[in-house]
Design a protein around this motif. Structure first.
Motif, short mmCIF file in Angstrom:
data_model
loop_
_atom_site.label_atom_id
_atom_site.label_comp_id
_atom_site.label_asym_id
_atom_site.label_seq_id
_atom_site.Cartn_x
_atom_site.Cartn_y
_atom_site.Cartn_z
N LEU A 197 1.08 -1.36 0.02
CA LEU A 197 -0.20 -0.01 -0.16
C LEU A 197 0.98 1.04 -0.11
O LEU A 197 0.70 2.06 -0.53
CB LEU A 197 -0.85 -0.02 1.28
N PHE A 198 1.19 0.92 0.68
CA PHE A 198 2.86 2.55 1.04
C PHE A 198 3.52 2.66 -0.39
O PHE A 198 3.48 3.96 -0.54
CB PHE A 198 3.99 1.97 2.10
N SER A 199 3.58 1.50 -0.47
CA SER A 199 5.19 1.63 -2.10
C SER A 199 3.61 2.29 -3.72
O SER A 199 4.44 3.34 -4.27
CB SER A 199 5.68 0.38 -2.56
N GLY A 200 2.59 1.54 -3.35
CA GLY A 200 1.94 1.77 -4.90
C GLY A 200 1.39 3.70 -4.48
O GLY A 200 1.13 4.40 -4.94
N SER A 201 1.43 4.24 -3.33
CA SER A 201 0.43 5.26 -2.69
C SER A 201 2.05 6.53 -2.94
O SER A 201 1.09 7.61 -3.15
CB SER A 201 0.29 5.87 -1.42
N VAL A 202 2.85 5.83 -2.53
CA VAL A 202 4.12 6.37 -3.09
C VAL A 202 4.21 7.35 -4.19
O VAL A 202 4.84 8.18 -5.21
CB VAL A 202 5.63 6.14 -1.98
N MET A 203 4.03 5.84 -5.14
CA MET A 203 4.09 6.49 -6.85
C MET A 203 2.97 7.20 -7.70
O MET A 203 3.56 7.95 -8.54
CB MET A 203 4.08 4.76 -7.28
N LEU A 204 1.88 6.53 -6.50
CA LEU A 204 1.27 7.12 -7.44
C LEU A 204 0.49 8.49 -6.54
O LEU A 204 0.32 9.87 -7.51
CB LEU A 204 -0.54 6.85 -7.08
N ALA A 205 1.13 9.41 -5.69
CA ALA A 205 1.85 10.66 -4.66
C ALA A 205 2.13 11.87 -6.01
O ALA A 205 2.32 12.75 -6.45
CB ALA A 205 1.64 11.19 -3.50
N LEU A 206 3.21 10.71 -6.29
CA LEU A 206 4.80 11.42 -7.25
C LEU A 206 4.07 11.32 -8.79
O LEU A 206 5.13 12.48 -9.49
CB LEU A 206 5.51 10.49 -6.57
N THR A 207 3.12 11.54 -9.06
CA THR A 207 2.87 10.37 -10.53
C THR A 207 1.58 11.54 -11.03
O THR A 207 0.53 11.36 -11.88
CB THR A 207 3.41 9.33 -11.17
N LYS A 208 0.56 11.75 -9.82
CA LYS A 208 -0.81 12.10 -10.16
C LYS A 208 -0.98 13.59 -10.69
O LYS A 208 -2.40 13.26 -10.88
CB LYS A 208 -1.43 12.69 -8.09
N GLN A 209 -0.11 14.27 -11.21
CA GLN A 209 -0.34 15.33 -12.77
C GLN A 209 -0.50 14.65 -13.15
O GLN A 209 -0.81 15.09 -14.57
CB GLN A 209 0.58 16.44 -11.98
N TYR A 210 0.02 13.93 -13.89
CA TYR A 210 0.06 13.05 -15.69
C TYR A 210 -0.67 12.49 -15.38
O TYR A 210 -0.79 10.90 -14.41
CB TYR A 210 1.09 11.76 -15.62
N LYS A 211 -2.03 12.38 -15.85
CA LYS A 211 -3.23 11.43 -16.69
C LYS A 211 -3.03 10.87 -17.71
O LYS A 211 -2.16 10.82 -18.91
CB LYS A 211 -4.37 12.55 -16.84
N TYR A 212 -3.82 10.00 -18.12
CA TYR A 212 -2.98 8.91 -18.84
C TYR A 212 -4.70 8.96 -20.12
O TYR A 212 -4.53 7.80 -20.81
CB TYR A 212 -3.24 7.62 -18.29
N VAL A 213 -5.29 9.40 -20.01
CA VAL A 213 -6.60 9.71 -20.99
C VAL A 213 -6.36 10.09 -22.89
O VAL A 213 -6.56 9.05 -23.19
CB VAL A 213 -7.76 10.94 -21.15
N ASP A 214 -4.85 10.18 -22.95
CA ASP A 214 -4.40 9.75 -24.07
C ASP A 214 -3.31 9.11 -24.52
O ASP A 214 -2.18 8.65 -25.19
CB ASP A 214 -4.11 11.18 -24.62
N LEU A 215 -3.60 7.20 -23.26
CA LEU A 215 -3.32 6.62 -23.72
C LEU A 215 -2.34 5.95 -24.90
O LEU A 215 -2.97 5.48 -25.69
CB LEU A 215 -3.20 5.74 -22.65
N MET A 216 -0.95 5.44 -25.10
CA MET A 216 -0.63 5.48 -27.21
C MET A 216 -0.52 4.46 -26.20
O MET A 216 -0.27 3.71 -25.25
CB MET A 216 0.54 6.10 -26.89
#
Length: 482
Positions: free
Chosen positions: A47-66
């Motif tokens: 949970l901690f590892s996933g949360s840290v990873m998500l927090a560090l990249t939260k400004q990057y959306k992937y609606v245009d995921l290639m």
């Protein structure tokens, strides 16, 4: 390559994985098991590892995921899930090395069923439950689960879905891919519950019924017993499990249409009829051979033939008998049908029945055109005409599978293993079957496989589960060029 978008997705997947981990923590608590602390630590670290990873990249959306990011995200998610899914084995001290823990976890999530444990009955109840649950999570796919519960993935969901389920075509059951993922998981969960009830009625206790239901519908094959399903020595349980494995090998889209009122969908589907025909023919061949060389009655021969054919063909890997003691004919039949696998859109591995079916049809078409060179013939699957591109992709897929099998088998022999063990373990790993021949037969395990050999098989399990292209494309120079 937008790595921040990729790690954002991986972070979400790890948080979902940690939520799944709470279930075996609860099982440990209810049974006052010694593994409650290691399981809880595994949950917190994930949970901690996933949360840290998500927090560090939260400004990057992937609606245009290639597609490039999708292939990387899916492969990296499966590797990350395997690493963190291996933590319970490490923290409980039940394995002696990271390699063994990673091997067991990869075998679980890819629903392979190959194990390094000689005595699974000695494992704590929470860890044993988690071991079976990893196969249930991996059966339908954790990316598909994320799509079902997280609409924020947006339009990039289709790319992720295709990267994790790279079949001949993605059969969208609903207009939106998110609704398709929900439908698949609801059907998957519903059939799991039905199988739990069947197992309980057949004589398993509730704990074993749930664990085996997890590993049956996912066609995984992990068991809570050292002797696998053979522990129960019950013809009724054998046939009930055979039915459960058969259901896991069926295209889940057919269940969807059946539930919508299309009760003839199974009768119209050419792949289902081929799948059923192959099972019936091989069961008849094995039953006859076993009656002549191994058993004294038709009922006993039929019982073991049905169970082992369905188990191997659906790539589940349960065992009720040591088929290494059967004739070479039986062993060869079982080795061949490892390649067949289940239907496309099922939880089973292998080449998939539809590919084998279409290759056979194409071979007969070539024979016909040699006799009638002016004839113009088109191949059909059900009511759809198949393009040359589709047929070419099937042959390309088969060649890639055989080529990887050959390279991996050669590498396995370089570790000092005999040819039978090397080839059969690679075939088993690539097709996500589990038990093999030689040292890794149904009465043995993979603990004696050398360190380098285990990593070869880990790669084969991952590549086979994601149908090769999703993983192997990462090793092509074109993938990394702009």
């Amino acid at each position: 390559m937008n790595f921040k978008t990729v790690f954002n997705i991986v972070g979400i997947i790890l948080i979902i994985l940690s939520i799944f981990m709470l279930v075996p923590v609860g099982v440990s608590a209810l049974n006052n098991s010694s593994d409650i602390l290691p399981m809880s630590i595994s949950f917190l670290v994930t949970l901690f590892s996933g949360s840290v990873m998500l927090a560090l990249t939260k400004q990057y959306k992937y609606v245009d995921l290639m597609y490039r990011e999708a292939f990387m995200a899916v492969t990296l998610s499966w590797i990350s899930v395997t690493f963190f899914g291996a933590l319970p084995y490490i923290f409980t001290g039940t394995v002696s090395s990271l390699t063994d823990a990673f091997f067991e976890a990869m075998s679980g999530f890819t629903t392979t069923g190959a194990s390094i444990f000689a005595d699974v009955e000695s494992l704590p109840v929470g860890l044993l439950f988690w071991r079976c649950m990893t196969q249930w999570i991996g059966g339908m796919g954790i990316i598909v689960f994320a799509l079902a519960v997280l609409p924020i993935i947006g339009t990039g969901g289709m790319q992720l879905f295709k990267a994790e389920v790279p079949e001949i075509s993605v059969d969208k059951l609903r207009p939106r891919i998110i609704d398709t993922a929900k439908a698949l998981w609801l059907i998957y969960t519903g059939i799991t519950v039905i199988i739990v009830i069947m197992y309980f009625i057949a004589g398993m206790d509730l704990y074993d019924a749930v664990c085996h239901a997890f590993t049956t519908i996912s066609t995984g094959g992990f068991s809570t017993k050292n002797a696998s399903i053979g522990h129960y020595n019950s013809p009724l349980i054998d046939y009930v499990v055979s039915l459960g494995m058969f259901l896991g090998g069926v295209n889940f889209a057919l269940y969807f249409y059946f539930m919508r009122g299309d009760f003839r969908v199974f009768l119209r589907n050419a792949e289902f009829k081929f799948y059923l025909s192959v099972i019936l023919v091989t069961v008849a061949l094995l039953t006859l051979n076993l009656l002549i060389y191994s058993y004294n009655s038709v009922s006993e021969s039929l019982r073991f033939a049905v169970f082992q054919i369905v188990s191997i063909m659906t790539t589940t890997g349960y065992a009720t008998a040591d088929y290494l003691k059967w004739s070479s004919f039986c062993q060869l039949i079982l080795l061949i049908i490892m390649f067949f696998g289940g239907m496309i859109g099922s939880t089973a591995g292998g080449l998939k029945q539809v590919r084998v079916y279409l290759m056979i049809k194409q071979i007969f078409r070539e024979f016909y055109q040699l006799i009638h060179p002016r004839a113009v013939l088109a191949l059909k699957l059900d009511d759809k005409f198949l393009t040359k591109e589709t047929l070419g992709s099937i042959w390309g897929f088969v060649f890639l599978a055989l080529f990887l099998c050959a390279i991996a088998s050669i590498a396995m022999t370089a570790t000092g293993l005999d040819i039978l063990t090397s080839v059969s373990t690679v075939v088993s790993a690539m097709n996500n079957v589990g038990p093999a021949l030689g040292e890794a037969g149904p009465a043995g395990n993979y603990s004696s496989i050398p360190l380098f050999g285990k990593w070869i098989l880990i790669f084969c399990m991952l590549a086979g589960r994601l149908e090769y292209y999703t993983v192997l494309i990462l090793f092509t120079p074109a993938f990394w060029k702009r």
